[in-house]
Design an enzyme around this catalytic site. Structure first.
Site, mmCIF file in Angstrom:
data_model
loop_
_atom_site.group_PDB
_atom_site.id
_atom_site.type_symbol
_atom_site.label_atom_id
_atom_site.label_comp_id
_atom_site.label_asym_id
_atom_site.label_seq_id
_atom_site.Cartn_x
_atom_site.Cartn_y
_atom_site.Cartn_z
ATOM 1 C CG HIS A 67 -1.949 -1.116 1.139
ATOM 2 N ND1 HIS A 67 -1.823 -2.265 1.877
ATOM 3 C CD2 HIS A 67 -3.071 -1.252 0.404
ATOM 4 C CE1 HIS A 67 -2.833 -3.068 1.610
ATOM 5 N NE2 HIS A 67 -3.602 -2.478 0.714
ATOM 6 C CG HIS A 71 -1.541 -0.127 -4.235
ATOM 7 N ND1 HIS A 71 -2.166 -1.120 -4.962
ATOM 8 C CD2 HIS A 71 -2.462 0.333 -3.358
ATOM 9 C CE1 HIS A 71 -3.415 -1.258 -4.530
ATOM 10 N NE2 HIS A 71 -3.617 -0.381 -3.567
ATOM 11 C CG HIS A 107 -7.119 3.443 -2.940
ATOM 12 N ND1 HIS A 107 -6.160 3.693 -3.899
ATOM 13 C CD2 HIS A 107 -6.919 2.171 -2.515
ATOM 14 C CE1 HIS A 107 -5.425 2.611 -4.060
ATOM 15 N NE2 HIS A 107 -5.861 1.679 -3.236
ATOM 16 C CG ASP A 108 -4.839 1.610 0.115
ATOM 17 O OD1 ASP A 108 -5.750 1.486 0.954
ATOM 18 O OD2 ASP A 108 -4.573 0.754 -0.747
#
Length: 131
Positions: A67, A71, A107-108
């Protein structure tokens, strides 16, 4: 040259990250915002946009084996491919496109690299924050 293939599902994000000296997320998003006409449509200041994207990229943990910002760039590139799908693209507004790309990119952010049960068992502050 690589950015001409950004809409292909077999885009090599690891090679792209090496070619951008670890700045794949920022470089990709600047390109996609321009390619989708978002900079012009929303009258975005490129310096401010670039600073924001650098902050997003830096909030990923580079030591995290999965993550991480690479990514995030990979997910963002995949989102671009989805957004180009003809059955979907005809229904999207510039705002939809911008939000899709930003959601994919962020998103992460700050993902610690462990799962929720681990965070709970170790009484991590994130487990308390999101419960």
């Amino acid at each position: 040259h690589m950015l001409s293939k950004v809409g292909m599902w077999d885009f090599d994000i690891f090679l792209f990250d090496r070619l951008t000296n670890g700045n794949s997320l920022v470089t990709l998003l600047c390109h996609l915002f321009n390619a989708h006409g978002l900079i012009h449509h929303f009258k975005l200041d490129m310096v401010t946009l670039h600073r924001f994207l650098v902050m997003v990229q830096e909030d990923y943990h580079s030591q995290n084996p999965y993550h991480n910002a690479v990514h995030a760039a990979d997910v963002t590139q995949a989102m671009h491919c989805y957004l180009k799908e003809p059955k979907l693209a005809s229904f999207l507004t510039p705002l939809d496109i911008m939000l899709g790309l930003l959601a994919a990119a962020a998103h992460d952010v700050d993902h610690p690299g462990v799962n929720q049960p681990f965070l709970i068992k170790t009484n991590h502050h994130l487990a308390n924050l999101y419960q």
